[in-house]
Design a protein around this motif. Structure first.
Motif: not given
Lengths: 208, 208
Positions: B63-65, B72, B89-90, B93, B96-97, B99
């Motif tokens: 993942n980008i970091s 994460i 990675i999209r 996101i 993750e959004s 939740q």
């Protein structure tokens, strides 16, 4: 949206400040930048900073410029007897792109709109008057919005200049090239019939 | 388009490299930036450069970091027995959004697509195998595109992992929340009828 990276979050946040760019589009742009080479991205951000930090406005015509005098005002090949009065720098770019106009410009910075609190003091009208008085201007070409406010501004400027020996013209109004009659609004159509042109005039316009 | 300023021209040029941005939109953005404060524009370009220059990829999940390990993977509150396998990675996101997911991720970097020359070597499949072998992973949740390529990738990974003691699941397919039956494609509709759920399951899903 929740990002696991503060760097990405900041960049998305900044992009979504731009007009018409929401969070999703901003993310798309950011991910695109991520795929680009580092030098390219630095070139991108450098061009933006440089643009904002170094840009000036021309002292004469108020157009955007890289120095105190814009390239149009500085060009010796330009016809200095014609000044085209426009609202914004966007209009200068549009007219320049036609490559048909060889005179100078004057950017008003807007049009008279009392309801929005924009009077003559908010616009570059005084400096236009100075220019016409002190320079070799023979014709003012009014290229303002075809609205009530635009017409009001034209009349206001015309009255301001009434004692000066110049010709004031406006750009032609009528049916757009390639436009269809049935979709033209009534005002435009009525005006274009009232201001009809003789056929030889029409042919020479097509040829030019 | 013809610009009287090189600075503007460069900025427009750079903006129009972005996806979905033509010359006119680029000019709109540039003129918007011109109206913003210098500090804001420098903040904007700084965030972009910083993002591109400092971004890393997580050594574990790709993942980008902001550092070698993403927030994460580094978080102690995460359920380390679940790994959600995604393409980009999209997707991280997006999930993750919601939740709703508290496990880890593994970004493949694409899906198997022999026609485009993308085989297992081009994807982060080997490192996934390593992770499953060496870490306390109990479940792989495959969240890939609902396409032939996505399904192929799921089957490929499942076969690769067949000797390891883990459970492999895929995200549920069916009618979208708020979607209308008549507009759903036949494949989705047929599948959602075949994989129908008992009503108490449905109620508990709505409640969660």
């Amino acid at each position: 949206m929740i990002f696991s990276s503060k760097l990405i979050e900041d960049a998305v946040q900044e992009f979504s400040k731009l007009p018409g760019i929401g969070k999703k589009t901003a993310l798309r742009m950011v991910l695109h930048l991520l795929k680009m080479e580092k030098e390219e991205v630095n070139g991108f951000s450098g061009a933006l900073s440089r643009m904002r930090n170094e840009i000036c406005f021309c002292n004469t015509c108020h157009n955007i410029s890289d120095s105190d005098q814009c390239t149009i005002c500085a060009s010796p090949g330009r016809n200095k007897s014609q000044v085209c009065v426009v609202e914004t720098i966007r209009d200068v770019i549009a007219i320049e792109s036609t490559q048909q106009y060889n005179g100078l410009y004057h950017v008003l910075g807007g049009i008279l709109s009392p309801l929005d609190g924009i009077g003559p003091e908010q616009l570059n009208v005084a400096s236009l008057h100075e220019r016409v008085k002190n320079e070799e201007v023979e014709e003012l070409i009014m290229a303002l919005s075809p609205t009530i406010e635009g017409d009001t501004t034209v009349y206001y400027i015309a009255r301001q200049m009434s004692e000066l020996p110049i010709r004031i013209t406006t750009i032609a109004r009528g049916i757009s090239f390639g436009g269809e009659l049935e979709y033209a609004d009534e005002m435009t159509l009525a005006r274009s019939i009232a201001k009809r042109l003789p056929i030889d005039n029409y042919v020479s316009m097509k040829g030019s």
